[in-house]
Design a protein around this motif. Sequence first.
Motif, PDB file in Angstrom:
ATOM      1  N   MET A  31       1.023  -1.191   0.123  1.00  0.00           N
ATOM      2  CA  MET A  31      -0.307   0.273  -0.286  1.00  0.00           C
ATOM      3  C   MET A  31       0.858   1.394  -0.308  1.00  0.00           C
ATOM      4  SD  MET A  31      -3.114  -1.331   2.324  1.00  0.00           S
ATOM      5  CE  MET A  31      -4.277   0.392   2.255  1.00  0.00           C
ATOM      6  N   ARG A  32       2.355   0.915  -0.130  1.00  0.00           N
ATOM      7  CA  ARG A  32       2.925   2.718   0.009  1.00  0.00           C
ATOM      8  C   ARG A  32       4.530   2.493  -0.414  1.00  0.00           C
ATOM      9  NH1 ARG A  32      -0.826   3.771   1.726  1.00  0.00           N
ATOM     10  NH2 ARG A  32      -1.328   4.558   4.030  1.00  0.00           N
ATOM     11  N   GLY A  33       4.660   3.373  -1.562  1.00  0.00           N
ATOM     12  CA  GLY A  33       5.114   3.387  -2.287  1.00  0.00           C
ATOM     13  C   GLY A  33       7.470   2.664  -1.218  1.00  0.00           C
ATOM     14  N   GLU A  34       7.364   3.184  -0.711  1.00  0.00           N
ATOM     15  CA  GLU A  34       8.385   2.547   0.888  1.00  0.00           C
ATOM     16  C   GLU A  34       8.231   0.957   0.653  1.00  0.00           C
ATOM     17  OE1 GLU A  34      10.959   3.771   1.922  1.00  0.00           O
ATOM     18  OE2 GLU A  34      11.187   6.277   1.043  1.00  0.00           O
ATOM     19  N   GLN A  35       6.987   0.362   1.095  1.00  0.00           N
ATOM     20  CA  GLN A  35       7.055  -0.766   0.899  1.00  0.00           C
ATOM     21  C   GLN A  35       7.811  -1.215  -0.400  1.00  0.00           C
ATOM     22  OE1 GLN A  35       3.112  -1.476   2.092  1.00  0.00           O
ATOM     23  NE2 GLN A  35       3.286  -1.326   4.149  1.00  0.00           N
ATOM     24  N   ALA A  36       7.609  -1.517  -1.910  1.00  0.00           N
ATOM     25  CA  ALA A  36       7.684  -1.279  -2.099  1.00  0.00           C
ATOM     26  C   ALA A  36       9.474  -1.971  -2.840  1.00  0.00           C
ATOM     27  CB  ALA A  36       6.636  -0.933  -3.572  1.00  0.00           C
ATOM     28  N   LEU A  37       9.828  -0.531  -2.304  1.00  0.00           N
ATOM     29  CA  LEU A  37      10.918  -0.470  -2.352  1.00  0.00           C
ATOM     30  C   LEU A  37      11.879  -1.715  -1.952  1.00  0.00           C
ATOM     31  CD1 LEU A  37      11.409   3.256  -2.554  1.00  0.00           C
ATOM     32  CD2 LEU A  37      11.450   1.992  -4.450  1.00  0.00           C
ATOM     33  N   THR A  38      11.461  -1.585  -0.427  1.00  0.00           N
ATOM     34  CA  THR A  38      12.364  -2.305   0.355  1.00  0.00           C
ATOM     35  C   THR A  38      11.582  -4.572  -0.248  1.00  0.00           C
ATOM     36  OG1 THR A  38      11.170  -1.171   2.611  1.00  0.00           O
ATOM     37  CG2 THR A  38      11.662  -3.150   2.622  1.00  0.00           C
ATOM     38  N   TYR A  39      10.592  -4.373  -0.449  1.00  0.00           N
ATOM     39  CA  TYR A  39      10.593  -5.432  -1.148  1.00  0.00           C
ATOM     40  C   TYR A  39      11.284  -5.876  -2.728  1.00  0.00           C
ATOM     41  CZ  TYR A  39       8.441  -9.109  -4.101  1.00  0.00           C
ATOM     42  OH  TYR A  39       8.285 -10.741  -4.702  1.00  0.00           O
ATOM     43  N   LEU A  40      11.343  -4.844  -3.507  1.00  0.00           N
ATOM     44  CA  LEU A  40      12.209  -4.672  -4.757  1.00  0.00           C
ATOM     45  C   LEU A  40      13.827  -4.863  -4.054  1.00  0.00           C
ATOM     46  CD1 LEU A  40      10.341  -2.143  -6.975  1.00  0.00           C
ATOM     47  CD2 LEU A  40      10.691  -4.525  -7.180  1.00  0.00           C
ATOM     48  N   GLU A  41      14.396  -4.620  -2.503  1.00  0.00           N
ATOM     49  CA  GLU A  41      15.398  -5.209  -2.917  1.00  0.00           C
ATOM     50  C   GLU A  41      16.339  -6.172  -3.084  1.00  0.00           C
ATOM     51  OE1 GLU A  41      16.226  -3.572   0.906  1.00  0.00           O
ATOM     52  OE2 GLU A  41      16.234  -1.122   0.311  1.00  0.00           O
ATOM     53  N   ASN A  42      15.477  -7.218  -2.622  1.00  0.00           N
ATOM     54  CA  ASN A  42      15.595  -8.849  -2.749  1.00  0.00           C
ATOM     55  C   ASN A  42      14.559  -9.567  -3.058  1.00  0.00           C
ATOM     56  OD1 ASN A  42      18.327  -9.097  -0.882  1.00  0.00           O
ATOM     57  ND2 ASN A  42      16.451  -7.751   0.463  1.00  0.00           N
TER      58      ASN A  42
END
Length: 463
Positions: A31-42
């Motif tokens: 639901m948030r951009g930061e969550q998406a970026l965190t997921y995409l790290e790995n």
Amino acid sequence: MKNILIVDDNKLNLASARKVLSGEYKVIPVMRGEQALTYLENGECDIILLDINMPEMDGFEVFDRIKKMERCKHIPVIFLTADNDTETETRCFKEGAVDFIAKPFVAEVMLSRIGRVLELEELRRNLADRLEQKTKEVSDIKSKSRQDALTGLWNRAHTEETVNNMISEGVRGALMMIDMDNFKAINDNYGHIAGDQTLIMFADTLRKYASEEDILCRIGGDEFVVFAKDIYSKSEIGNRASDIISDLCYKLEQCKFETNSSVSIGIAQTPEDGTDFSKLYNAADKALYYVKQNGKNSYHFFSDQSESEKKRSAKNVDLAYLSELFSRADSGKGAYLLDFESFHHVYNFIKRFVSRSGREVQTILFTVVPADGVGEPAPDEVEAALEMLDKAIYTSLRRVDVSTRYSSKQIIVILMDSNTQNGDLVAKRIIRCFEKLYIGKQLKLEYGIARMEGNSVLAINKD
């Protein structure tokens, strides 16, 4: 199954999208951009559905940060928006999105657009893989075209280009021209497979004494070149050359070749001796020639030779001075003992002299053979006998006579102003002297004698 990351701050939209897609894809909802970026790290992801209007960080900012992530920059992004105006659509494509889907979602449209994008992405990846493979193949072909097939060292074309580029960038160093003495005898006596193995051993030894930035090259045959980068002092260069010679000569001895093979090195430095490959190569070649003419199995700096020539150039002399100088340098006793290369030139000079003057000159070939005619003596014993024969020849002949070792078992002698009868007497005198010097019992001498003819060709092979 493909992975789809959906970023939307509206739970109903996430639920709706998940319901439509979960039958064909694995859906990761955030639901948030930061969550998406965190997921995409790995996390793994094949496509991203990204809402534009979100709190804290809107879709365009999230998209910008995704494209800056190395592992994610090629993941296709489809924007999700309730805005149907042309300005929003234009910005979506301008930012780099592959498509956009309008809200509220229409299942058939969403599935169709995602399917089309994934199909295009699969095609892009395949093309990218094929391009990478072709690029690698071309690179391999280019690299192989610049390498020597036998040793894996660089060839002359690549070396010349690389060294010239290095020098133009201000790199200093030394170019060593390295040559194996009597290599042809290895091919002739032991076969080309043994010769090839020797060249590979030669190349591996050069690698042992090179830094990662040095350029190693096989010019051709048994001739190699090393450009040693950032070496300035003669002592350092000389130590490396000496180590190469010692190591290679030790390995040649281990091969048990009876060819008197050794290693000679000519050295030129930049910028002192040249500011491009061609000049350095020519200078190193002259230095190598000096080594060949002065006993081989050593190294020589072109600058030493050049400096000596400069000193002589500072003063003009006459023939009387030269005659007196050369007389001081010659003891006047014993035959001249030359290396084979020098002997070859002297022989042809004498042959022309005989042709024009009619003077008599005899050629004697001494061969060391087993005393009992059976078996093969140890190489050390043969070498000891050859050394005694050298001494016998030197002490038995005049200063006008010349000799050289043809092989590890034979020595050639030229007798000036001598007929066949005199030549036979001299040969027997040499044998008597040899028998006094040689204390072993395994070997004896045989000899053949022939009158040199002006139009004759000496039946020897030049290495």
